[in-house]
Design an enzyme around this catalytic site. Structure first.
Site, PDB file in Angstrom:
ATOM      1  N   ASP A 100     -29.834  -9.218  32.925  1.00 48.26           N
ATOM      2  CA  ASP A 100     -31.140  -9.792  33.677  1.00 48.26           C
ATOM      3  C   ASP A 100     -29.723  -9.260  35.540  1.00 48.26           C
ATOM      4  OD1 ASP A 100     -32.941 -10.864  32.912  1.00 48.26           O
ATOM      5  OD2 ASP A 100     -31.712 -12.775  32.533  1.00 48.26           O
ATOM      6  N   GLU A 101     -29.129  -7.993  35.571  1.00 51.58           N
ATOM      7  CA  GLU A 101     -28.081  -7.541  36.070  1.00 51.58           C
ATOM      8  C   GLU A 101     -29.305  -7.004  37.832  1.00 51.58           C
ATOM      9  OE1 GLU A 101     -27.853  -6.475  32.938  1.00 51.58           O
ATOM     10  OE2 GLU A 101     -25.855  -7.093  32.354  1.00 51.58           O
ATOM     11  N   LYS A 154     -31.436  -4.440  36.341  1.00 51.95           N
ATOM     12  CA  LYS A 154     -31.175  -2.866  35.731  1.00 51.95           C
ATOM     13  C   LYS A 154     -32.681  -2.350  36.569  1.00 51.95           C
ATOM     14  CE  LYS A 154     -31.161  -4.428  31.843  1.00 51.95           C
ATOM     15  NZ  LYS A 154     -30.634  -6.175  32.242  1.00 51.95           N
ATOM     16  N   ALA A 200     -36.922  -8.495  27.497  1.00 57.31           N
ATOM     17  CA  ALA A 200     -36.614  -8.102  28.369  1.00 57.31           C
ATOM     18  C   ALA A 200     -37.975  -8.296  29.116  1.00 57.31           C
ATOM     19  CB  ALA A 200     -36.959  -6.198  28.688  1.00 57.31           C
ATOM     20  N   GLY A 201     -37.239  -8.856  30.397  1.00 56.22           N
ATOM     21  CA  GLY A 201     -38.267  -9.195  31.735  1.00 56.22           C
ATOM     22  C   GLY A 201     -37.428  -8.235  33.033  1.00 56.22           C
ATOM     23  N   HIS A 202     -37.726  -7.611  33.538  1.00 54.51           N
ATOM     24  CA  HIS A 202     -37.658  -6.766  34.780  1.00 54.51           C
ATOM     25  C   HIS A 202     -38.517  -6.782  35.742  1.00 54.51           C
ATOM     26  CE1 HIS A 202     -35.636  -3.707  31.070  1.00 54.51           C
ATOM     27  NE2 HIS A 202     -35.179  -4.824  31.119  1.00 54.51           N
ATOM     28  N   LEU A 260     -25.687  -8.213  46.186  1.00 58.64           N
ATOM     29  CA  LEU A 260     -24.735  -9.361  46.532  1.00 58.64           C
ATOM     30  C   LEU A 260     -24.922 -10.318  47.818  1.00 58.64           C
ATOM     31  CD1 LEU A 260     -21.088  -8.778  46.812  1.00 58.64           C
ATOM     32  CD2 LEU A 260     -21.403  -6.488  48.832  1.00 58.64           C
ATOM     33  N   GLN A 312     -31.616  -5.902  27.614  1.00 57.55           N
ATOM     34  CA  GLN A 312     -30.125  -7.133  27.831  1.00 57.55           C
ATOM     35  C   GLN A 312     -29.177  -6.483  28.600  1.00 57.55           C
ATOM     36  OE1 GLN A 312     -32.662  -5.784  24.832  1.00 57.55           O
ATOM     37  NE2 GLN A 312     -34.110  -7.404  25.845  1.00 57.55           N
TER      38      GLN A 312
HETATM   39  P1  GDP Z   1     -32.848  -6.594  35.207  1.00 60.70           P
HETATM   40  O1  GDP Z   1     -34.030  -7.717  33.918  1.00 60.70           O
HETATM   41  O2  GDP Z   1     -31.447  -6.244  34.508  1.00 60.70           O
HETATM   42  O3  GDP Z   1     -34.386  -6.012  35.376  1.00 60.70           O
HETATM   43  O4  GDP Z   1     -32.945  -7.961  35.983  1.00 60.70           O
HETATM   44  P2  GDP Z   1     -33.700  -9.225  36.717  1.00 60.70           P
HETATM   45  O5  GDP Z   1     -35.393  -8.359  36.950  1.00 60.70           O
HETATM   46  O6  GDP Z   1     -35.053 -10.104  35.419  1.00 60.70           O
HETATM   47  O7  GDP Z   1     -32.902  -9.958  37.166  1.00 60.70           O
HETATM   48  C1  GDP Z   1     -32.799  -9.257  38.842  1.00 60.70           C
HETATM   49  C2  GDP Z   1     -33.368 -10.057  39.819  1.00 60.70           C
HETATM   50  O8  GDP Z   1     -33.192 -10.083  40.916  1.00 60.70           O
HETATM   51  C3  GDP Z   1     -34.363  -9.975  40.210  1.00 60.70           C
HETATM   52  O9  GDP Z   1     -35.540 -11.157  40.163  1.00 60.70           O
HETATM   53  C4  GDP Z   1     -35.009  -8.687  40.888  1.00 60.70           C
HETATM   54  O10 GDP Z   1     -36.733  -8.820  42.104  1.00 60.70           O
HETATM   55  C5  GDP Z   1     -33.760  -9.369  42.185  1.00 60.70           C
HETATM   56  N1  GDP Z   1     -32.885  -8.422  42.771  1.00 60.70           N
HETATM   57  C6  GDP Z   1     -32.451  -7.457  42.087  1.00 60.70           C
HETATM   58  N2  GDP Z   1     -31.647  -7.026  43.127  1.00 60.70           N
HETATM   59  C7  GDP Z   1     -30.993  -7.974  43.558  1.00 60.70           C
HETATM   60  C8  GDP Z   1     -30.227  -7.935  44.934  1.00 60.70           C
HETATM   61  O11 GDP Z   1     -29.942  -6.806  45.337  1.00 60.70           O
HETATM   62  N3  GDP Z   1     -30.527  -8.978  45.958  1.00 60.70           N
HETATM   63  C9  GDP Z   1     -31.623 -10.488  45.477  1.00 60.70           C
HETATM   64  N4  GDP Z   1     -31.021 -11.789  46.481  1.00 60.70           N
HETATM   65  N5  GDP Z   1     -32.117 -10.394  44.029  1.00 60.70           N
HETATM   66  C10 GDP Z   1     -32.157  -8.596  43.895  1.00 60.70           C
HETATM   67  P1  IMO Z   2     -32.844  -8.136  30.466  1.00 59.92           P
HETATM   68  O1  IMO Z   2     -34.238  -6.689  30.088  1.00 59.92           O
HETATM   69  C1  IMO Z   2     -31.314 -11.801  29.444  1.00 59.92           C
HETATM   70  C2  IMO Z   2     -31.356 -13.258  25.491  1.00 59.92           C
HETATM   71  C3  IMO Z   2     -31.727 -14.513  25.109  1.00 59.92           C
HETATM   72  C4  IMO Z   2     -31.074 -14.823  23.553  1.00 59.92           C
HETATM   73  C5  IMO Z   2     -30.295 -13.733  23.238  1.00 59.92           C
HETATM   74  C6  IMO Z   2     -31.333 -13.453  22.435  1.00 59.92           C
HETATM   75  O2  IMO Z   2     -34.419  -8.966  31.674  1.00 59.92           O
HETATM   76  O3  IMO Z   2     -32.376  -7.847  30.529  1.00 59.92           O
HETATM   77  P2  IMO Z   2     -33.776 -12.390  21.381  1.00 59.92           P
HETATM   78  O4  IMO Z   2     -35.281 -12.951  21.546  1.00 59.92           O
HETATM   79  O5  IMO Z   2     -33.688 -11.215  21.906  1.00 59.92           O
HETATM   80  O6  IMO Z   2     -33.585 -12.380  20.006  1.00 59.92           O
HETATM   81  O7  IMO Z   2     -32.452 -13.308  22.239  1.00 59.92           O
HETATM   82  O8  IMO Z   2     -30.340 -12.611  24.068  1.00 59.92           O
HETATM   83  N1  IMO Z   2     -32.010 -11.613  25.853  1.00 59.92           N
HETATM   84  C7  IMO Z   2     -32.080 -11.756  27.006  1.00 59.92           C
HETATM   85  N2  IMO Z   2     -30.674 -12.321  28.534  1.00 59.92           N
HETATM   86  N3  IMO Z   2     -32.093 -10.862  29.723  1.00 59.92           N
HETATM   87  C8  IMO Z   2     -32.159 -10.176  29.273  1.00 59.92           C
HETATM   88  O9  IMO Z   2     -33.027  -9.190  28.657  1.00 59.92           O
HETATM   89  C9  IMO Z   2     -33.033 -10.795  27.323  1.00 59.92           C
HETATM   90  N4  IMO Z   2     -33.358 -10.700  26.250  1.00 59.92           N
HETATM   91  C10 IMO Z   2     -32.646 -11.384  25.274  1.00 59.92           C
HETATM   92  O10 IMO Z   2     -31.887 -15.523  26.199  1.00 59.92           O
HETATM   93  O11 IMO Z   2     -30.202 -15.338  24.144  1.00 59.92           O
HETATM   94 MG    MG Z   3     -34.328  -9.732  33.080  1.00 62.78          MG
END
Ligand code: GDP
Ligand code: IMO
Ligand code: MG
Length: 429
Positions: free
Chosen positions: A13-14, A16, A39-41, A331, A223
């Site tokens: 959840d950085e 990506k 994954a949830g992007h 940031l 992840q």
């Molecule tokens: P991923 O799994 O690494 O793709 O990250 P996620 O999508 O799960 O979580 C990142 C969240 O931060 C999402 O809701 C994005 O829309 C949001 N996001 C990404 N970059 C930024 C940023 O620079 N600032 C803010 N406020 N939100 C961001």
């Molecule tokens: P993205 O791509 C954050 C975590 C789960 C749990 C562990 C194992 O959005 O960054 P699993 O269902 O994979 O066997 O769960 O991994 N986890 C994540 N945490 N972002 C993810 O993907 C994740 N995918 C799995 O919460 O702790």
């Molecule tokens: Mg995510």
């Protein structure tokens, strides 16, 4: 050759998805190589928000071919739901290619994931319950069912019936659960197979040919490093290799074909699920970050645990991924704090540790050693250049670069494509 890997340098959840979507505007091929719809992007385009799980985040750009590689565990039901959702929004999904070698997720994997979590009681992992672990278990145990099996009606039915019978034994006799209905599952999966067929390909050829033809190939990690089955906070990890090396296997390319490795790094730290977290803030500061960063899971909606930036983790990620640069995300969430803290080491039994420990019993006893930096008051969400950032924000970024020893090439100041500061080019000529 211009092959770029995107990896999460923390616990996922950085951000990506945002970076992949941004870089995909120039990419020819975008490839997922591990994980599944755990994954949830989240990608924000204009006023629209897209939550991508199994489908590569390059899908929102017309040009790129989007590959679901052999290392992915593929849930057909989840995939088709995602396809329907995207098509309803007018997104063309015909650019998707699914590896015939990818393993298929079945209802028994999800049921066993759920029952195993329940049985773990207090020591539950906190999985997404998408059947990821059990599907990888079958792959390694050599009883998995692959996309190429799903494409062959006879083979599929034979193998699946045998698997359901075996898994029903586990579900009923070990966990005391209810058996699954084989006829129903087989009928559903045959219908899924018909819809999936047009997407199926030998994706290794597509990726290899693109690399050889000097096309721009983007390898999309899901992840993060600390969720890696070898390098993460085991057992609180996922069951695949989210590190850069995972792509050599999960996409089927030689490791020597990978050039740039971008570590997507959140400006602070979050994690979902259980396990030790040295810089966690279980107080008002953590709550403030959670609200400002909207830190609630894209896949499960769970509140993410929040804490200060931990450079022991990012250092470790830089090492095991061979990170060549970083993209610093969210940031803007840190605007308005009087003081910011960055963890540069751990104190363990009176000693300073610089390297991320393997043993969770050690990690649980580690205390963060912080460097304090002045915060900034300004809203930075409209900054379009590095120079436009407040001096304190630049100092924050440069402190990270100095410590980790690689440049921050991208700074993200908001979820939109336009809120992205590119300091240096990513693709090599
Ligand atoms: P991923 O799994 O690494 O793709 O990250 P996620 O999508 O799960 O979580 C990142 C969240 O931060 C999402 O809701 C994005 O829309 C949001 N996001 C990404 N970059 C930024 C940023 O620079 N600032 C803010 N406020 N939100 C961001
Ligand atoms: P993205 O791509 C954050 C975590 C789960 C749990 C562990 C194992 O959005 O960054 P699993 O269902 O994979 O066997 O769960 O991994 N986890 C994540 N945490 N972002 C993810 O993907 C994740 N995918 C799995 O919460 O702790
Ligand atoms: Mg995510």
């Amino acid at each position: 050759m211009s092959t770029v890997v995107i990896v999460g340098s923390q616990w996922g959840d950085e951000g990506k998805g945002k970076v992949i979507d941004y870089l995909a505007s120039e990419a020819d091929v975008v490839v997922r190589g591990q994980g599944g719809n755990n994954a949830g992007h989240t990608v924000v385009v204009g006023d629209k928000k897209y939550a991508l799980h199994l489908i590569p985040s390059g899908i929102l750009n017309k040009k790129a071919v989007n590959v679901i590689g052999n290392g992915v565990v593929f849930d057909p039901e989840g995939f088709l739901k995602e396809i329907d959702g995207l098509e309803a929004k007018g997104i063309d999904t015909s650019t998707i290619k699914i590896s015939e070698r990818a393993h298929v997720v079945f209802p028994y994997h999800k049921e066993i994931d759920r029952l195993a979590e329940e049985a773990r009681g207090k020591s539950k992992i906190g999985t997404t319950v998408k059947g990821i672990g059990p599907t990888y278990m079958d792959k390694v145990e050599r009883s998995g069912i692959r996309i190429c099996d799903l494409m062959n009606e006879e083979v599929f039915e034979l193998k699946t019936r045998a698997q359901i019978e075996a898994k029903n034994q586990i579900i009923t006799k070990i966990y005391g659960g209810q058996p699954l209905n084989a006829d129903e599952i087989i009928a559903n999966y045959k219908a899924f197979a018909d819809r999936i067929r047009p997407y199926v390909a030998d994706t290794t050829v597509i990726v290899y040919d693109a690399v050889k033809a000097n096309k721009k190939v983007l390898l999309e990690g899901a992840q993060g490093t600390l969720l890696d089955i070898d390098f993460g906070t085991y057992p609180y990890v996922t069951s695949s290799h989210p590190i850069s090396g995972g792509f050599a296997i999960g996409a089927g390319i030689g490791p020597n074909m990978i050039e740039e490795v971008i570590g997507i790094t959140k400006a602070y730290t979050t994690r979902v699920g259980k396990g030790p977290f040295v810089t966690e803030l279980e107080d008002e500061t953590g709550d403030r970050i959670r609200v400002a960063g909207n830190e609630f899971g894209t896949t499960t909606g769970r509140a993410r645990r929040c804490g200060w930036l931990d450079l022991v983790i990012v250092d470790f990620a830089a090492r095991v991924n061979g990170m060549t640069c970083m993209s610093l995300m969210l940031l803007d969430v840190l605007s308005g704090f009087e003081t910011l803290k960055i963890c540069t080491g751990y104190e363990y039994e009176g000693q300073i540790i610089k390297h991320f420990p393997a043993d969770l019993n050690v990690l649980a006893k580690c205390k963060p050693v912080y460097t304090e930096l002045p915060g900034w008051k300004e809203d930075i969400t409209k900054c379009e250049t590095y120079d436009a950032l407040p001096a304190e924000a630049k100092k924050y970024i440069e402190t990270i670069e100095e410590h980790v020893g690689i440049p921050v090439k991208i700074v993200s100041v908001g979820p939109k494509r336009s809120q992205t500061i590119i300091r240096d080019s990513i693709y090599r000529a």
